[in-house]
Design a protein around this motif. Structure first.
Motif, PDB file in Angstrom:
ATOM      1  N   LEU A  81      62.300  48.195  60.502  1.00 13.62           N
ATOM      2  CA  LEU A  81      62.380  48.876  59.486  1.00 13.62           C
ATOM      3  C   LEU A  81      63.344  48.423  58.609  1.00 13.62           C
ATOM      4  CD1 LEU A  81      62.649  52.834  59.959  1.00 13.62           C
ATOM      5  CD2 LEU A  81      64.496  51.534  58.781  1.00 13.62           C
ATOM      6  N   VAL A  82      64.694  47.938  58.980  1.00 16.20           N
ATOM      7  CA  VAL A  82      65.486  47.356  58.233  1.00 16.20           C
ATOM      8  C   VAL A  82      65.117  46.169  57.343  1.00 16.20           C
ATOM      9  CG1 VAL A  82      67.771  46.226  58.205  1.00 16.20           C
ATOM     10  CG2 VAL A  82      67.808  48.078  59.820  1.00 16.20           C
ATOM     11  N   ILE A  83      64.275  45.305  57.839  1.00 17.76           N
ATOM     12  CA  ILE A  83      63.765  44.312  57.168  1.00 17.76           C
ATOM     13  C   ILE A  83      62.963  44.642  56.141  1.00 17.76           C
ATOM     14  CG2 ILE A  83      62.433  42.342  57.409  1.00 17.76           C
ATOM     15  CD1 ILE A  83      63.550  41.698  60.195  1.00 17.76           C
ATOM     16  N   GLU A  84      62.208  45.764  56.411  1.00 16.53           N
ATOM     17  CA  GLU A  84      61.010  46.179  55.461  1.00 16.53           C
ATOM     18  C   GLU A  84      61.991  46.994  54.428  1.00 16.53           C
ATOM     19  OE1 GLU A  84      58.660  48.807  53.127  1.00 16.53           O
ATOM     20  OE2 GLU A  84      60.309  49.458  54.177  1.00 16.53           O
ATOM     21  N   ARG A  85      63.209  47.626  54.549  1.00 16.80           N
ATOM     22  CA  ARG A  85      63.706  48.139  53.594  1.00 16.80           C
ATOM     23  C   ARG A  85      64.546  47.235  52.647  1.00 16.80           C
ATOM     24  NH1 ARG A  85      62.212  52.737  51.538  1.00 16.80           N
ATOM     25  NH2 ARG A  85      60.587  51.657  51.923  1.00 16.80           N
ATOM     26  N   VAL A  86      65.175  46.198  53.415  1.00 13.39           N
ATOM     27  CA  VAL A  86      65.962  45.178  52.670  1.00 13.39           C
ATOM     28  C   VAL A  86      65.094  44.224  51.943  1.00 13.39           C
ATOM     29  CG1 VAL A  86      67.726  43.281  53.102  1.00 13.39           C
ATOM     30  CG2 VAL A  86      68.012  45.427  54.457  1.00 13.39           C
ATOM     31  N   LEU A  87      63.831  44.065  52.163  1.00 10.78           N
ATOM     32  CA  LEU A  87      63.183  42.694  51.981  1.00 10.78           C
ATOM     33  C   LEU A  87      61.725  43.074  51.420  1.00 10.78           C
ATOM     34  CD1 LEU A  87      63.028  39.479  51.172  1.00 10.78           C
ATOM     35  CD2 LEU A  87      62.499  39.305  53.518  1.00 10.78           C
ATOM     36  N   VAL A  88      60.903  43.403  52.521  1.00 15.01           N
ATOM     37  CA  VAL A  88      59.415  43.474  52.416  1.00 15.01           C
ATOM     38  C   VAL A  88      58.731  44.449  51.059  1.00 15.01           C
ATOM     39  CG1 VAL A  88      57.225  43.788  53.494  1.00 15.01           C
ATOM     40  CG2 VAL A  88      59.149  42.650  54.682  1.00 15.01           C
ATOM     41  N   ARG A  89      59.742  45.523  51.220  1.00 15.40           N
ATOM     42  CA  ARG A  89      59.367  46.760  50.328  1.00 15.40           C
ATOM     43  C   ARG A  89      59.311  46.240  48.890  1.00 15.40           C
ATOM     44  NH1 ARG A  89      64.143  50.900  49.474  1.00 15.40           N
ATOM     45  NH2 ARG A  89      62.583  51.819  48.067  1.00 15.40           N
ATOM     46  N   TYR A  90      59.944  45.328  48.481  1.00 18.36           N
ATOM     47  CA  TYR A  90      59.935  44.921  47.079  1.00 18.36           C
ATOM     48  C   TYR A  90      58.710  43.875  46.663  1.00 18.36           C
ATOM     49  CZ  TYR A  90      64.399  46.701  47.257  1.00 18.36           C
ATOM     50  OH  TYR A  90      65.499  47.486  47.357  1.00 18.36           O
ATOM     51  N   LEU A  91      58.183  43.390  47.959  1.00 17.89           N
ATOM     52  CA  LEU A  91      57.111  42.368  47.628  1.00 17.89           C
ATOM     53  C   LEU A  91      55.631  42.701  48.109  1.00 17.89           C
ATOM     54  CD1 LEU A  91      59.129  39.505  49.416  1.00 17.89           C
ATOM     55  CD2 LEU A  91      59.159  39.865  47.278  1.00 17.89           C
ATOM     56  N   TYR A  92      55.403  44.139  48.257  1.00 16.28           N
ATOM     57  CA  TYR A  92      53.890  44.337  48.423  1.00 16.28           C
ATOM     58  C   TYR A  92      52.866  43.950  47.455  1.00 16.28           C
ATOM     59  CZ  TYR A  92      55.594  47.142  52.526  1.00 16.28           C
ATOM     60  OH  TYR A  92      56.370  47.732  53.535  1.00 16.28           O
ATOM     61  N   ALA A  93      53.339  44.022  46.271  1.00 15.17           N
ATOM     62  CA  ALA A  93      52.374  43.497  44.954  1.00 15.17           C
ATOM     63  C   ALA A  93      52.252  42.098  44.930  1.00 15.17           C
ATOM     64  CB  ALA A  93      52.937  44.231  43.915  1.00 15.17           C
ATOM     65  N   ARG A  94      53.017  41.375  45.791  1.00 13.36           N
ATOM     66  CA  ARG A  94      53.044  39.849  45.612  1.00 13.36           C
ATOM     67  C   ARG A  94      52.640  39.139  47.126  1.00 13.36           C
ATOM     68  NH1 ARG A  94      58.808  40.424  43.598  1.00 13.36           N
ATOM     69  NH2 ARG A  94      59.167  38.113  43.987  1.00 13.36           N
ATOM     70  N   PRO A  95      51.613  39.038  47.494  1.00  9.63           N
ATOM     71  CA  PRO A  95      51.207  38.733  48.823  1.00  9.63           C
ATOM     72  C   PRO A  95      51.756  37.200  49.170  1.00  9.63           C
ATOM     73  CG  PRO A  95      49.346  39.585  47.526  1.00  9.63           C
ATOM     74  CD  PRO A  95      50.393  39.343  46.584  1.00  9.63           C
ATOM     75  N   LEU A  96      51.723  36.303  48.280  1.00  5.41           N
ATOM     76  CA  LEU A  96      52.105  34.844  48.529  1.00  5.41           C
ATOM     77  C   LEU A  96      53.859  35.185  48.638  1.00  5.41           C
ATOM     78  CD1 LEU A  96      51.653  31.938  48.751  1.00  5.41           C
ATOM     79  CD2 LEU A  96      52.187  31.932  46.380  1.00  5.41           C
ATOM     80  N   ASP A  97      54.524  35.824  47.935  1.00  3.94           N
ATOM     81  CA  ASP A  97      55.942  36.009  48.196  1.00  3.94           C
ATOM     82  C   ASP A  97      56.278  36.731  49.334  1.00  3.94           C
ATOM     83  OD1 ASP A  97      56.239  34.965  45.783  1.00  3.94           O
ATOM     84  OD2 ASP A  97      56.769  36.630  44.664  1.00  3.94           O
ATOM     85  N   THR A  98      55.321  37.554  49.868  1.00  5.54           N
ATOM     86  CA  THR A  98      55.515  38.205  51.107  1.00  5.54           C
ATOM     87  C   THR A  98      55.426  37.403  52.315  1.00  5.54           C
ATOM     88  OG1 THR A  98      54.624  40.175  50.184  1.00  5.54           O
ATOM     89  CG2 THR A  98      54.714  40.272  52.349  1.00  5.54           C
ATOM     90  N   LEU A  99      54.128  36.479  52.151  1.00  8.42           N
ATOM     91  CA  LEU A  99      53.999  35.267  53.202  1.00  8.42           C
ATOM     92  C   LEU A  99      55.313  34.429  53.332  1.00  8.42           C
ATOM     93  CD1 LEU A  99      51.428  34.330  54.742  1.00  8.42           C
ATOM     94  CD2 LEU A  99      51.165  32.590  52.911  1.00  8.42           C
ATOM     95  N   LEU A 100      55.668  33.919  52.305  1.00  4.86           N
ATOM     96  CA  LEU A 100      56.879  33.149  52.141  1.00  4.86           C
ATOM     97  C   LEU A 100      58.185  33.569  52.753  1.00  4.86           C
ATOM     98  CD1 LEU A 100      56.302  31.084  48.931  1.00  4.86           C
ATOM     99  CD2 LEU A 100      55.943  30.443  51.255  1.00  4.86           C
ATOM    100  N   ALA A 101      58.403  35.146  52.325  1.00  7.96           N
ATOM    101  CA  ALA A 101      59.473  35.909  52.788  1.00  7.96           C
ATOM    102  C   ALA A 101      59.471  35.820  54.166  1.00  7.96           C
ATOM    103  CB  ALA A 101      59.754  37.216  51.649  1.00  7.96           C
ATOM    104  N   THR A 102      58.547  36.699  54.597  1.00  8.45           N
ATOM    105  CA  THR A 102      58.280  36.861  56.212  1.00  8.45           C
ATOM    106  C   THR A 102      58.490  35.497  57.074  1.00  8.45           C
ATOM    107  OG1 THR A 102      56.024  36.766  56.022  1.00  8.45           O
ATOM    108  CG2 THR A 102      57.119  38.754  56.067  1.00  8.45           C
ATOM    109  N   TRP A 103      58.050  34.413  56.300  1.00  5.89           N
ATOM    110  CA  TRP A 103      58.234  33.011  57.001  1.00  5.89           C
ATOM    111  C   TRP A 103      59.790  32.847  57.219  1.00  5.89           C
ATOM    112  CZ3 TRP A 103      58.861  27.827  55.051  1.00  5.89           C
ATOM    113  CH2 TRP A 103      58.636  26.825  56.066  1.00  5.89           C
TER     114      TRP A 103
END
Length: 293
Positions: A81-103
């Protein structure tokens, strides 16, 4: 019964247990990908965090193994939940960025655990009743593998009930199919994504707590499950029913090939079959009924 047939029957049961392990590992990823379309490269590290959560609870607080399972679910769910609020929530419309960020998150989590706990393997103990073998006629079954199969059925049942029989599940399906239309009915898609990501992370943590009793606990242990998790989700089409069917089929194919050849060659053949299948049916076993928007 002939010895060869007994061995083959045991391999079929083993295939179900392998499929159960892969399904438990993939369940959280199925929810996150199916709802938000996020390819979470940190999924294996969430599994690893669940294993270390169980280890800490047992080693430092003396918590029984069975109680470590729901507690690991909560702990890793909160981290997700913390990771989603801090990082992932800003990247839902950018699949490639989400891939790199979660990596990147996966690397941070792995190195963080290595700094805190070191690279030495950790172990947790199981209840005695899960450490024995059961004899069903000529078949010899591990109690813990039976526990995993039962656990997989219960987790799938609970997840299905949550998605298809609760008010929250209605919101999840609405956001998955058309988040703009869902917003017009007052559904906060951002909040649904947050809860869904936390739920998927918690399920990964629960999987890790289970696998900690099956194998040793290491900072790199998540890599041993993440490939099969992604294959289960992709082959199943991103749907819950598809993941169940894909995990069962993959587990049986792996076990049967290993019976006739060896485990390494069996995995090679399994991957070849998956590539061929996806070449002709890229939508997976169960194609989604609606297009995510």
């Amino acid at each position: 019964m002939d010895f060869a047939w007994v061995s083959f029957a045991n391999s079929l049961v083993l295939g179900l247990s392998i499929g159960s392990i892969w399904l438990i590992a993939a369940l959280g990823l199925t929810i996150i990908y199916g709802t938000a379309g996020v390819i979470n490269m940190a999924h294996g590290e969430f599994i690893m965090l669940g294993a270390y959560s169980a280890y800490c609870l047992q080693a430092f607080l003396g918590v029984p193994f069975l109680l470590c399972l729901p507690l690991s679910f909560v702990i890793v769910g909160l981290i997700g939940l913390v990771i989603e609020r801090v990082l992932v929530r800003y990247l839902y419309a950018r699949p490639l960025d989400t891939l790199l960020a979660t990596w990147g998150v996966s690397l941070v989590l792995m190195q963080g655990i290595r700094i805190i706990f070191g690279s030495e393997p950790k172990y947790i103990s199981m209840p005695e009743f899960l450490s024995s073998n059961l004899m069903l006629g000529p078949l010899s079954l591990s109690s813990f593998r039976i526990f995993l199969m039962v656990g997989a059925v219960l987790l799938v049942g609970a997840t299905w009930y949550l998605i298809y029989r609760t008010h929250f599940g209605i919101k999840i399906r609405a956001v998955t199919q058309n988040k703009e239309m869902a917003a017009s009915f007052g559904i906060n898609s951002s909040r649904i994504y947050m809860y869904t990501f936390a739920l998927g992370s918690g399920l990964a943590g629960l999987a890790g707590a289970l696998f900690a009793a099956l194998n040793i606990v290491l900072p790199t242990m998540g890599a041993g499950y993440v490939v099969e998790s992604f294959l289960v989700v992709v082959t199943g089409g991103g749907a819950l029913a598809g993941s169940v069917a894909a995990a069962a089929l993959m587990g049986e194919i792996q076990s049967v090939f290993a019976f006739f050849f060896n485990s390494t060659f069996a995995r090679f053949l399994l991957f070849i079959l998956i590539v061929i299948f996806l070449r002709f049916r890229p939508q997976g076993l169960f194609a989604a009924g609606a297009t995510r928007r």
